[in-house]
Design an enzyme around this catalytic site. Structure first.
Site, PDB file in Angstrom:
ATOM      1  CE  LYS A 161      -4.078   3.470   2.313  1.00  0.00           C
ATOM      2  NZ  LYS A 161      -5.371   2.964   2.838  1.00  0.00           N
ATOM      3  CD  GLU A 176      -8.896  -1.069   0.388  1.00  0.00           C
ATOM      4  OE1 GLU A 176      -7.955  -1.243  -0.417  1.00  0.00           O
ATOM      5  OE2 GLU A 176      -8.770  -1.180   1.608  1.00  0.00           O
ATOM      6  CE  LYS A 229      -4.767  -0.084   0.258  1.00  0.00           C
ATOM      7  NZ  LYS A 229      -5.474  -0.951   1.221  1.00  0.00           N
ATOM      8  CB  SER A 272      -0.882  -0.044   1.251  1.00  0.00           C
ATOM      9  OG  SER A 272      -1.671   1.113   1.350  1.00  0.00           O
ATOM     10  CG  ASP A 283      -7.878   2.123   0.557  1.00  0.00           C
ATOM     11  OD1 ASP A 283      -9.048   2.562   0.631  1.00  0.00           O
ATOM     12  OD2 ASP A 283      -7.299   1.564   1.514  1.00  0.00           O
ATOM     13  CG  ASP A 296     -10.834  -1.346   4.551  1.00  0.00           C
ATOM     14  OD1 ASP A 296     -11.197  -1.830   5.628  1.00  0.00           O
ATOM     15  OD2 ASP A 296      -9.717  -0.794   4.426  1.00  0.00           O
ATOM     16  N   GLY A 334      -4.472  -4.745   5.692  1.00  0.00           N
ATOM     17  CA  GLY A 334      -3.391  -4.564   6.659  1.00  0.00           C
ATOM     18  C   GLY A 334      -3.635  -3.343   7.516  1.00  0.00           C
ATOM     19  CE  LYS A 347      -7.618  -2.788   6.393  1.00  0.00           C
ATOM     20  NZ  LYS A 347      -7.925  -1.340   6.454  1.00  0.00           N
TER      21      LYS A 347
HETATM   22  O1  SMG Z   1      -0.669  -2.704   6.663  1.00  0.00           O
HETATM   23  O2  SMG Z   1       0.195  -2.396   4.704  1.00  0.00           O
HETATM   24  C1  SMG Z   1      -0.549  -2.082   5.613  1.00  0.00           C
HETATM   25  C2  SMG Z   1      -1.401  -0.858   5.421  1.00  0.00           C
HETATM   26  C3  SMG Z   1      -2.440  -1.110   4.410  1.00  0.00           C
HETATM   27  O3  SMG Z   1      -3.467   0.763   3.390  1.00  0.00           O
HETATM   28  C4  SMG Z   1      -3.459  -0.004   4.328  1.00  0.00           C
HETATM   29  N1  SMG Z   1      -4.338   0.075   5.338  1.00  0.00           N
HETATM   30  O4  SMG Z   1      -7.541   1.369   4.559  1.00  0.00           O
HETATM   31  O5  SMG Z   1      -6.606  -0.406   3.923  1.00  0.00           O
HETATM   32  C5  SMG Z   1      -6.571   0.629   4.576  1.00  0.00           C
HETATM   33  C6  SMG Z   1      -5.378   1.055   5.389  1.00  0.00           C
HETATM   34  C7  SMG Z   1      -5.749   1.285   6.822  1.00  0.00           C
HETATM   35  C8  SMG Z   1      -4.634   1.770   7.666  1.00  0.00           C
HETATM   36  S1  SMG Z   1      -4.021   3.271   7.130  1.00  0.00           S
HETATM   37  C9  SMG Z   1      -3.049   3.945   8.339  1.00  0.00           C
HETATM   38 MG    MG Z   2      -8.588   0.339   2.963  1.00  0.00          MG
END
Ligand code: SMG
Ligand code: MG
Length: 374
Positions: A165, A216, A163, A137, A191, A241, A293, A265
């Site tokens: 953001k 996402e 992925k 991510s 995402d 999510d 994650g 998750k």
């Molecule tokens: O654990 O690699 C990881 C982070 C993956 O993007 C990630 N998580 O919305 O999916 C999500 C985010 C939530 C945590 S962001 C601080």
């Molecule tokens: Mg997410």
């Protein structure tokens, strides 16, 4: 089988770990990962749970101090008489919400139980693979060149899926730039962490030509109908999510056509056992799932990698190597091998904290006895 043994109490470890680089999402920038690790102690074994809350309630309504409070005052004391992981959720059911705190407790009891029995998380959950493909991510960056450098670095390391953001103002252009630079073969998804509204549908449709695996959580957590409407207006598959907090909410989202893919998750849904139920439900509906994650330490990562090895996890997860997050993990680091992480096979999580490492990152501990609270 005697289960986990008689629960004596839980040691709550407040942990603060610096990230290797700042991680920016549509809701904020993280430079340090503050979370809770739970050492669940029984008269027969010890197990570890990881509570994936963030310091502030920006991803979900839970947060570190709130989780510590509800664990201390309500959840841990309610576990008197519980001897196995399947009994944890029923014992806590009267308390509304707080799924991440509940998940951490269930994980710790399950770890203790499995360590006592000599069985692994992977075997217990129903894993069918001995290694899992890993995605990464990538946070929002200040500039497109900085993003391309970061993505290039991760592709060089072997990550099999990227992925990005996104948020309003950082969506079509970064996706276009990554496609132009790294080609159409890269498995790419985005995402939004709830940053858009249905009024943005036309704009989000501009992502359609880039053949993304999925988008996402574009809309608010509670806007399941909005996602169903959006899914009819864009070609990119919608993945949920934040909206998926239980097997029940997953069933509703699928029935309504709000998503065609689900991010699982365990913390968000109240534990690994509920995560497995969502996996089973999605498999029955032909809905692909993947493991999300929450910047886990090696403890949560071990369990996530075991979960991601179930047969319905047909897309690479946010199960990156320890080095993506931390210079030193609390366990032996998870290291990428040809884009994959190996599923641990030892009893329980198959990994344990290294005492000195844990001590280095622990800012406070407290002992909560079982059955002794309000
Ligand atoms: O654990 O690699 C990881 C982070 C993956 O993007 C990630 N998580 O919305 O999916 C999500 C985010 C939530 C945590 S962001 C601080
Ligand atoms: Mg997410």
């Amino acid at each position: 089988m005697s289960g986990a043994g008689r629960l004596e109490g839980v040691e709550l470890c407040h942990v603060s770990m610096p990230l290797v680089s700042p991680f920016r999402t549509s809701f904020g920038t993280q430079t340090t990962r503050d979370l809770l690790l739970l050492r669940v102690v029984t008269d027969e074994a010890e197990g570890w749970g990881e509570c994936v809350v963030m310091a502030s309630p920006l991803y979900s309504s839970e947060h570190v101090e709130g989780a510590a409070d509800v664990l201390r005052r309500f959840l841990v004391p309610a576990l008197a008489g519980v001897r196995e992981a399947t009994a944890v959720a029923p014992a806590l059911a009267a308390f509304k919400g707080h799924r991440m705190a509940k998940a951490a407790l269930e994980m710790g009891v399950l770890d203790a139980e499995l360590r006592a029995a000599g069985r692994s998380f992977a075997r217990e959950l129903g894993a069918v693979h001995d290694r899992v493909p890993c995605g990464v991510s990538v946070g929002i960056m200040d500039t497109i060149p900085a993003l391309l450098d970061a993505v290039g670095g991760y592709l060089d390391e072997g990550y099999v899926r990227i992925k990005l953001k996104i948020e309003p103002g950082w969506d079509v252009e970064p996706v276009r730039a990554v496609r132009e630079r790294y080609g159409d073969d890269v498995l790419l998804q985005v995402d939004a962490n709830t940053a858009y509204t249905l009024a943005d549908a036309r704009h989000l449709a501009r992502l359609d030509p880039f053949e993304l695996l999925l988008i996402e959580q574009p809309l608010e957590e509670e806007d399941v109908l909005g996602h169903a409407d959006l899914a009819r207006l864009i070609r990119t598959p919608v993945c949920l999510d934040e909206s998926i907090v239980s097997a029940q909410s997953a069933a509703a989202a699928i029935r309504l056509g709000a998503c065609s893919i689900v991010n699982i998750k365990p913390g968000r849904v109240g534990g690994y056992l509920e995560a497995r139920r969502i996996h089973d439900l999605c498999a029955a509906h032909g809905v692909p799932v993947w493991c999300g994650g929450m910047l886990e330490t090696g403890l949560g990562r071990a369990a996530n990698v075991a979960l991601a090895a179930l047969p319905g996890f047909t897309l690479p997860g946010d199960t990156s190597a320890s080095g993506r997050y931390y210079r030193t993990d609390v366990t032996e680091p998870f290291v990428l091998d040809d884009g994959h992480l190996t599923v641990p096979t030892g009893p329980g999580l198959g990994v344990a904290p290294i005492a000195e490492r844990l001590e280095e990152v622990t800012t406070a501990t407290e002992w909560i006895p079982v059955g002794a609270g309000s």
